[in-house]
Every structure is written in C-alpha cells, then in structure tokens.
Enzyme design. Structure first.
Site, PDB file in Angstrom:
ATOM      1  N   PHE A   1      49.150  48.969  46.837  1.00 24.51           N
ATOM      2  CA  PHE A   1      50.423  48.392  47.281  1.00 24.51           C
ATOM      3  C   PHE A   1      50.341  48.351  48.806  1.00 24.51           C
ATOM      4  CE2 PHE A   1      51.447  50.167  43.135  1.00 24.51           C
ATOM      5  CZ  PHE A   1      52.220  49.163  42.559  1.00 24.51           C
TER       6      PHE A   1
ATOM      7  N   PHE B   1      50.212  52.514  50.120  1.00 21.61           N
ATOM      8  CA  PHE B   1      49.572  53.467  49.202  1.00 21.61           C
ATOM      9  C   PHE B   1      48.894  52.734  48.060  1.00 21.61           C
ATOM     10  CE2 PHE B   1      53.595  52.869  46.925  1.00 21.61           C
ATOM     11  CZ  PHE B   1      53.230  52.955  45.594  1.00 21.61           C
TER      12      PHE B   1
ATOM     13  N   GLU C   1      48.105  53.339  43.833  1.00 22.17           N
ATOM     14  CA  GLU C   1      48.347  54.153  42.642  1.00 22.17           C
ATOM     15  C   GLU C   1      47.027  54.318  41.896  1.00 22.17           C
ATOM     16  OE1 GLU C   1      50.925  52.455  39.648  1.00 22.17           O
ATOM     17  OE2 GLU C   1      50.698  54.215  38.355  1.00 22.17           O
ATOM     18  N   ILE C   2      46.649  55.572  41.641  1.00 19.80           N
ATOM     19  CA  ILE C   2      45.477  55.843  40.808  1.00 19.80           C
ATOM     20  C   ILE C   2      45.974  55.797  39.371  1.00 19.80           C
ATOM     21  CG2 ILE C   2      43.622  57.485  40.282  1.00 19.80           C
ATOM     22  CD1 ILE C   2      43.590  56.468  43.216  1.00 19.80           C
ATOM     23  N   VAL C   3      45.482  54.849  38.610  1.00 19.69           N
ATOM     24  CA  VAL C   3      46.046  54.598  37.280  1.00 19.69           C
ATOM     25  C   VAL C   3      45.234  55.303  36.185  1.00 19.69           C
ATOM     26  CG1 VAL C   3      46.767  52.805  35.662  1.00 19.69           C
ATOM     27  CG2 VAL C   3      47.010  52.428  38.112  1.00 19.69           C
TER      28      VAL C   3
ATOM     29  N   CYS D   1      41.334  57.414  35.540  1.00 18.14           N
ATOM     30  CA  CYS D   1      40.142  57.985  36.168  1.00 18.14           C
ATOM     31  C   CYS D   1      39.394  58.748  35.083  1.00 18.14           C
ATOM     32  CB  CYS D   1      40.597  58.916  37.289  1.00 18.14           C
ATOM     33  SG  CYS D   1      39.303  59.957  37.950  1.00 18.14           S
TER      34      CYS D   1
ATOM     35  N   LEU E   1      48.813  57.917  45.183  1.00 18.22           N
ATOM     36  CA  LEU E   1      49.778  58.561  44.297  1.00 18.22           C
ATOM     37  C   LEU E   1      49.244  58.431  42.880  1.00 18.22           C
ATOM     38  CD1 LEU E   1      53.264  57.281  45.563  1.00 18.22           C
ATOM     39  CD2 LEU E   1      52.266  59.545  45.920  1.00 18.22           C
TER      40      LEU E   1
ATOM     41  N   ILE F   1      55.694  52.228  41.416  1.00 16.84           N
ATOM     42  CA  ILE F   1      54.762  52.812  40.453  1.00 16.84           C
ATOM     43  C   ILE F   1      55.501  53.224  39.185  1.00 16.84           C
ATOM     44  CG2 ILE F   1      53.513  53.678  42.489  1.00 16.84           C
ATOM     45  CD1 ILE F   1      53.528  56.403  41.287  1.00 16.84           C
TER      46      ILE F   1
ATOM     47  N   TYR G   1      55.366  58.139  34.083  1.00 20.03           N
ATOM     48  CA  TYR G   1      54.860  58.499  32.763  1.00 20.03           C
ATOM     49  C   TYR G   1      55.543  59.780  32.323  1.00 20.03           C
ATOM     50  CZ  TYR G   1      51.083  55.162  33.525  1.00 20.03           C
ATOM     51  OH  TYR G   1      50.356  54.023  33.750  1.00 20.03           O
TER      52      TYR G   1
HETATM   53  O1  1VU Z   1      34.014  71.754  41.860  1.00 19.62           O
HETATM   54  P1  1VU Z   1      34.135  72.655  40.695  1.00 19.62           P
HETATM   55  O2  1VU Z   1      32.837  72.914  39.983  1.00 19.62           O
HETATM   56  O3  1VU Z   1      34.914  73.906  40.967  1.00 19.62           O
HETATM   57  O4  1VU Z   1      35.066  71.873  39.625  1.00 19.62           O
HETATM   58  C1  1VU Z   1      34.629  70.674  39.057  1.00 19.62           C
HETATM   59  C2  1VU Z   1      34.714  70.704  37.536  1.00 19.62           C
HETATM   60  O5  1VU Z   1      34.350  71.950  37.024  1.00 19.62           O
HETATM   61  C3  1VU Z   1      36.165  70.409  37.315  1.00 19.62           C
HETATM   62  N1  1VU Z   1      36.392  69.786  36.044  1.00 19.62           N
HETATM   63  C4  1VU Z   1      37.278  70.212  35.173  1.00 19.62           C
HETATM   64  N2  1VU Z   1      38.091  71.250  35.214  1.00 19.62           N
HETATM   65  C5  1VU Z   1      38.886  71.435  34.136  1.00 19.62           C
HETATM   66  N3  1VU Z   1      38.873  70.636  33.063  1.00 19.62           N
HETATM   67  C6  1VU Z   1      38.051  69.580  33.009  1.00 19.62           C
HETATM   68  N4  1VU Z   1      38.034  68.804  31.948  1.00 19.62           N
HETATM   69  C7  1VU Z   1      37.198  69.340  34.096  1.00 19.62           C
HETATM   70  N5  1VU Z   1      36.271  68.389  34.379  1.00 19.62           N
HETATM   71  C8  1VU Z   1      35.784  68.700  35.559  1.00 19.62           C
HETATM   72  O6  1VU Z   1      36.537  69.495  38.327  1.00 19.62           O
HETATM   73  C9  1VU Z   1      35.654  69.609  39.430  1.00 19.62           C
HETATM   74  C10 1VU Z   1      35.024  68.268  39.674  1.00 19.62           C
HETATM   75  O7  1VU Z   1      33.988  68.062  38.729  1.00 19.62           O
HETATM   76  P2  1VU Z   1      33.100  66.753  38.740  1.00 19.62           P
HETATM   77  O8  1VU Z   1      33.049  66.155  40.087  1.00 19.62           O
HETATM   78  O9  1VU Z   1      31.796  67.044  38.079  1.00 19.62           O
HETATM   79  O10 1VU Z   1      33.991  65.809  37.840  1.00 19.62           O
HETATM   80  P3  1VU Z   1      33.579  65.003  36.530  1.00 19.62           P
HETATM   81  O11 1VU Z   1      32.429  64.095  36.830  1.00 19.62           O
HETATM   82  O12 1VU Z   1      33.445  65.911  35.387  1.00 19.62           O
HETATM   83  O13 1VU Z   1      34.876  64.097  36.359  1.00 19.62           O
HETATM   84  C11 1VU Z   1      36.160  64.680  36.283  1.00 19.62           C
HETATM   85  C12 1VU Z   1      37.019  63.878  35.299  1.00 19.62           C
HETATM   86  C13 1VU Z   1      38.432  64.468  35.287  1.00 19.62           C
HETATM   87  C14 1VU Z   1      37.075  62.430  35.764  1.00 19.62           C
HETATM   88  C15 1VU Z   1      36.353  63.999  33.920  1.00 19.62           C
HETATM   89  O14 1VU Z   1      36.273  65.334  33.540  1.00 19.62           O
HETATM   90  C16 1VU Z   1      37.054  63.200  32.843  1.00 19.62           C
HETATM   91  O15 1VU Z   1      36.779  62.030  32.630  1.00 19.62           O
HETATM   92  N6  1VU Z   1      37.970  63.861  32.128  1.00 19.62           N
HETATM   93  C17 1VU Z   1      38.721  63.258  31.046  1.00 19.62           C
HETATM   94  C18 1VU Z   1      39.685  62.216  31.539  1.00 19.62           C
HETATM   95  C19 1VU Z   1      40.711  62.801  32.494  1.00 19.62           C
HETATM   96  O16 1VU Z   1      41.260  63.849  32.263  1.00 19.62           O
HETATM   97  N7  1VU Z   1      40.964  62.046  33.564  1.00 19.62           N
HETATM   98  C20 1VU Z   1      41.967  62.355  34.538  1.00 19.62           C
HETATM   99  C21 1VU Z   1      43.243  62.117  33.821  1.00 19.62           C
HETATM  100  S1  1VU Z   1      44.604  61.678  34.696  1.00 19.62           S
HETATM  101  C22 1VU Z   1      44.513  60.013  34.815  1.00 19.62           C
HETATM  102  O17 1VU Z   1      43.542  59.389  34.592  1.00 19.62           O
HETATM  103  C23 1VU Z   1      45.741  59.343  35.288  1.00 19.62           C
HETATM  104  C24 1VU Z   1      45.679  59.291  36.751  1.00 19.62           C
END
Ligand code: 1VU
Length: 169
Positions: free
Chosen positions: A75, A80, A82-84, A86, A118, A149, A152
């Site tokens: 926007f 800003f 909006e992260i929709v 990820c 956001l 935005i 949810y």
């Molecule tokens: O840096 P650290 O090692 O301390 O932490 C890492 C990692 O351990 C942690 N982390 C998690 N913690 C709790 N629960 C999890 N499921 C989780 N996954 C990772 O986060 C720190 C960063 O880790 P990373 O850089 O290796 O991250 P990934 O490549 O694993 O990607 C993280 C996401 C969240 C994208 C991935 O786990 C994923 O796709 N999860 C399922 C979908 C999800 O929950 N997405 C965010 C939802 S909210 C949304 O999309 C609306 C905005």
C-alpha cells in the site's frame, strides 16, 4: 540437502505475455500455502496469489524448484505492505530459508521506500515473526492501515518497522 536458492519477485501486473515459468512457480507456491496454511482455504489463497495487486517473493531452489514464498500487498500511499501468506515446504523448513526470505523482502522494501510491514499472524506463527523483528506493539497510526488490510478472526496484528540505515542480508 544443499543446493543454491534464489529469490524471484513475481508480479502479474505488467506481464502482458505471461511467462510460463513464473506461472508454474506461482502454482507451486500456491500449493505450498494451501498445504501449510490449511485454514485459509485453497480458493482464497489462489485468488490472492493471482491478484494483480499482490506480489509474491518466490524462493527457488537449484534454479527451477519453487519451495516457498511470501505473498504481500504493498500500500504505497499508506507506507506499508501487508504480509498475506508466508510458507516454506515441509521438507525445507528449519534450514534458515524462512529467515532469508523475509530479510530479502525487507531489503526490497527499503529500496522501494516502504518502512512498515503489517501482518495478521496465526498464534503458532507469532514466535517466527517475533524472531524476524515483528512486534504485537503496532506503532503505525490506525488511520494509515484501518480499512486497508483485512482482519482475520483469531489472528494477532503484528508490525515490523524497517530501519533505513540497515541492510538485512
Ligand atoms: O532461529 P531459530 O533457530 O531460533 O528459530 C528458527 C526456527 O526454529 C523457528 N521455526 C519455528 N518455530 C516454531 N514453530 C515452527 N513451526 C517453526 N518453524 C521455524 O523459526 C526460526 C526461523 O527458522 P527458519 O528461518 O529456518 O524458517 P523456515 O524456513 O522453517 O520457515 C518458517 C516458516 C514459518 C515460513 C515455516 O516454518 C512454515 O512454512 N510454516 C508453516 C506455515 C506458517 O506457519 N506460516 C506463517 C503463518 S502466518 C501467515 O502466513 C499469515 C501472515
């Protein structure tokens, strides 16, 4: 594992002759979102991923395989994005890609002069967003984002304020 990753910003707004490779990547990322964010609903995800006002930062492994992405909507007048959505595919999680992807998005936004993200974070994703500099304490004045935005149910509004003096990569 191993292999190289690259980030590709996909925007279907200006593509008159749609690049077939980009379309395939968006379909893959839409599937990753649907699988990782089942409560969002597949039709809703598809609609926003292909919405010309939304952009997708695609995470591409070994030059061809889309393994994750961030869908966002800038926007520009409000200052800003909006992260929709990820997500990273299950077999590629916890390897640092989620962090690198968000850092890449931050640097892109600095280059565009947008300093706020956001997002409505699911409760299980709050920890991930906190590690990446997001806070539940929103400093952006409400009139800058209210009505722009989508809210949810059951999700927490979080903000990340970007520092123009930094480079995130
Ligand atoms: O840096 P650290 O090692 O301390 O932490 C890492 C990692 O351990 C942690 N982390 C998690 N913690 C709790 N629960 C999890 N499921 C989780 N996954 C990772 O986060 C720190 C960063 O880790 P990373 O850089 O290796 O991250 P990934 O490549 O694993 O990607 C993280 C996401 C969240 C994208 C991935 O786990 C994923 O796709 N999860 C399922 C979908 C999800 O929950 N997405 C965010 C939802 S909210 C949304 O999309 C609306 C905005």
């Amino acid at each position: 594992s191993g292999g190289t990753v690259q980030f590709v910003l996909i925007n279907n707004q200006f593509m008159k002759k749609w690049d077939e490779r980009y379309k395939q990547w968006l379909i893959c990322i839409q599937n990753v979102f649907s699988y990782q964010l089942p409560r969002m609903g597949k039709d809703y995800i598809t609609r926003l991923v292909f919405d010309p006002r939304h952009l997708t930062l695609a995470l591409i492994k070994n030059g061809y395989r889309a393994i994750g992405g961030i869908n966002f909507r800038p926007f520009i007048t409000q200052g800003f994005s909006e992260i929709v959505f990820c997500a990273v595919s299950s077999d590629e999680q916890v390897k640092g890609y989620g962090t690198r992807m968000m850092n890449h998005l931050k640097d892109y936004h600095l280059s565009q002069g947008i300093f706020y993200f956001l997002t409505y974070a699911d409760s299980y994703a709050i920890g991930y967003f906190k590690k990446l500099g997001f806070s539940k304490y929103v400093t952006l004045p409400k009139e800058r984002y209210q009505g722009f935005i989508k809210e949810y149910d059951g999700a927490t509004l979080m903000e990340c304020r970007l520092d123009p003096r930094l480079s995130y990569n």
